[in-house]
Design a protein around this motif. Sequence first.
Motif, PDB file in Angstrom:
ATOM      1  N   THR A 313       0.013   3.938  -3.636  1.00  0.00           N
ATOM      2  CA  THR A 313      -0.816   4.414  -2.626  1.00  0.00           C
ATOM      3  C   THR A 313      -2.124   5.134  -3.119  1.00  0.00           C
ATOM      4  O   THR A 313      -1.937   6.245  -3.639  1.00  0.00           O
ATOM      5  N   LYS A 314      -3.244   4.656  -2.810  1.00  0.00           N
ATOM      6  CA  LYS A 314      -4.455   5.265  -3.633  1.00  0.00           C
ATOM      7  C   LYS A 314      -5.385   6.254  -2.597  1.00  0.00           C
ATOM      8  O   LYS A 314      -6.060   7.080  -3.121  1.00  0.00           O
ATOM      9  N   LEU A 315      -5.060   6.129  -1.329  1.00  0.00           N
ATOM     10  CA  LEU A 315      -5.915   6.818  -0.369  1.00  0.00           C
ATOM     11  C   LEU A 315      -4.997   7.675   0.578  1.00  0.00           C
ATOM     12  O   LEU A 315      -3.926   7.353   0.698  1.00  0.00           O
ATOM     13  N   PRO A 316      -5.452   8.677   1.406  1.00  0.00           N
ATOM     14  CA  PRO A 316      -4.662   9.266   2.424  1.00  0.00           C
ATOM     15  C   PRO A 316      -4.358   8.529   3.410  1.00  0.00           C
ATOM     16  O   PRO A 316      -4.894   7.339   3.658  1.00  0.00           O
ATOM     17  N   PRO A 317      -3.342   8.842   4.022  1.00  0.00           N
ATOM     18  CA  PRO A 317      -2.572   8.109   5.232  1.00  0.00           C
ATOM     19  C   PRO A 317      -3.670   7.663   6.176  1.00  0.00           C
ATOM     20  O   PRO A 317      -4.786   8.215   6.330  1.00  0.00           O
ATOM     21  N   GLY A 318      -3.443   6.351   6.514  1.00  0.00           N
ATOM     22  CA  GLY A 318      -4.513   5.867   7.640  1.00  0.00           C
ATOM     23  C   GLY A 318      -5.409   4.690   7.072  1.00  0.00           C
ATOM     24  O   GLY A 318      -6.200   4.135   7.641  1.00  0.00           O
ATOM     25  N   HIS A 319      -5.309   4.628   5.775  1.00  0.00           N
ATOM     26  CA  HIS A 319      -6.411   3.793   5.100  1.00  0.00           C
ATOM     27  C   HIS A 319      -5.347   2.619   4.632  1.00  0.00           C
ATOM     28  O   HIS A 319      -4.628   2.820   3.864  1.00  0.00           O
ATOM     29  N   PRO A 320      -5.743   1.328   5.167  1.00  0.00           N
ATOM     30  CA  PRO A 320      -4.720   0.511   5.164  1.00  0.00           C
ATOM     31  C   PRO A 320      -4.355  -0.179   3.634  1.00  0.00           C
ATOM     32  O   PRO A 320      -5.456  -0.360   2.862  1.00  0.00           O
ATOM     33  N   GLU A 321      -2.861  -0.250   3.346  1.00  0.00           N
ATOM     34  CA  GLU A 321      -2.831  -1.025   1.971  1.00  0.00           C
ATOM     35  C   GLU A 321      -2.435  -2.431   2.351  1.00  0.00           C
ATOM     36  O   GLU A 321      -1.730  -2.760   3.108  1.00  0.00           O
ATOM     37  N   GLY A 322      -3.256  -3.304   1.581  1.00  0.00           N
ATOM     38  CA  GLY A 322      -3.029  -4.856   1.798  1.00  0.00           C
ATOM     39  C   GLY A 322      -2.494  -5.505   0.658  1.00  0.00           C
ATOM     40  O   GLY A 322      -2.310  -4.783  -0.395  1.00  0.00           O
ATOM     41  N   ILE A 323      -2.786  -6.690   0.538  1.00  0.00           N
ATOM     42  CA  ILE A 323      -1.815  -7.539  -0.511  1.00  0.00           C
ATOM     43  C   ILE A 323      -2.858  -7.388  -1.749  1.00  0.00           C
ATOM     44  O   ILE A 323      -2.181  -7.423  -2.716  1.00  0.00           O
ATOM     45  N   PHE A 324      -4.230  -6.879  -1.858  1.00  0.00           N
ATOM     46  CA  PHE A 324      -4.892  -6.780  -2.943  1.00  0.00           C
ATOM     47  C   PHE A 324      -4.023  -5.496  -3.698  1.00  0.00           C
ATOM     48  O   PHE A 324      -4.039  -5.423  -5.128  1.00  0.00           O
TER      49      PHE A 324
END
Length: 381
Positions: A313-324
Amino acid sequence: MGAKIRLGILGGGGDSLIGVLHRIASAMYDKYQVVGGVFNPIWEENIGFAEKIGLPTNRIYKDFDTLIAEELKLPVSERMQVVSILTPNFLHFPMAKKLLENGFNVICEKPMTTTFEEAKILHATLKMAKTVFAVTYTYTGYPMVRQMRELVKEGALGKIQKVDAQYYQGWINPIIHDREKRSTTWRLNPEKSGISCCIGDIGTHAFDMLEYVSGLKIEAVLADLNYLYEDNKMDIDGTVMLRCSHNVKGLICASQIATGEENSFIVKIYGERAGLKWEQENPNFLYLMEDGKPMRVLKPGHTYNSDLSLDGTKLPPGHPEGIFDSMGNIYKGVAKAINKEPYDHGEYPTIIDGVRGMNFIEKAVESHRKGNVWVNIEEVE
Ligand SMILES: NC(=O)c1ccc[n+]([C@@H]2O[C@H](COP(=O)([O-])OP(=O)(O)OC[C@H]3O[C@@H](n4cnc5c(N)ncnc54)[C@H](O)[C@@H]3O)[C@@H](O)[C@H]2O)c1
């Protein structure tokens, strides 16, 4: 951080589905640099695509034999360290085998080969080569899939009682009903695709995913496949019952004729104490279900998540993580292995996963052809 890992790419040209995913994923953590490859068997398109994406063309080769021969002439410090294979299925085996025999690390798309026999040969070749080999079962890189694995591992669900994966797409519907189209797509051609279309393409994702999140081994399968037309040699839909280790039973339903469905991959694990559900089309939500309690929704980036999940997980909560991001996490794990850094076994799928995936495809087809009987999955060491 040291120098970037020198990455070559086979396939994945401008006309492909999966190429852009690998290029962006490889760049995501600043670990890799694409230095060349063969994007397309047609020279003008190959070189044209390299120019279009701004790559120097001195290491764009006419075919993979030339790539290997020319790269071996370079000093080790300049040579490609890892090559990603993103071509149609039938090319995975010859490309991967020759790369391994010449000392390259390999990242290979799934299904790893077109037969179980080829997969076993590749496994033996890797044991000699002692390089790194990853199979891109992309979805295992999602932070909430990793969290699902870790919750099951730490016993949050209690004893597992049932595993279930549904992978529904509808993309082949307009193709399958048109005789001309169904006879020309490579995915319905056994010489290019292998013996299965639906189970080989998406059923294998479901198989790997269930083993990844549950920690169980799928030991036997009973399959009922659907071909729709007499002249179509490849399954485009199937239901597979599962017998897993620890007497757990389960189900894989896969379809490419689920009209209107896009990429509906839903994974469910039920234990004595709780259940977990994850849906690929909403990958940032992991549902935790318990008797008599409101359902809880777990999300990426929170400190309640495991190290394995947070590492992806690269960013704080609330930033969606997708297939990329999911594929980026797999590339990150592979980079650690290539750089001989410590890593968790959940960080990227290995050749064992690839071999087991090929075994699953063959056994599911065998089960169907024998009249829907139970067939055992072989152990892989
Ligand atoms: N991990 C996933 O979720 C996922 C998703 C889609 C596809 N895939 C897999 O990725 C692979 C490619 O699928 P796709 O949908 O991108 O296929 P595609 O047909 O869209 O693209 C294939 C690419 O390979 C190139 N190619 C063909 N022959 C070649 C050769 N001899 N040398 C170099 N390049 C060559 C083509 O020019 C094209 O760019 C398949 O094995 C597929 O199963 C995986």
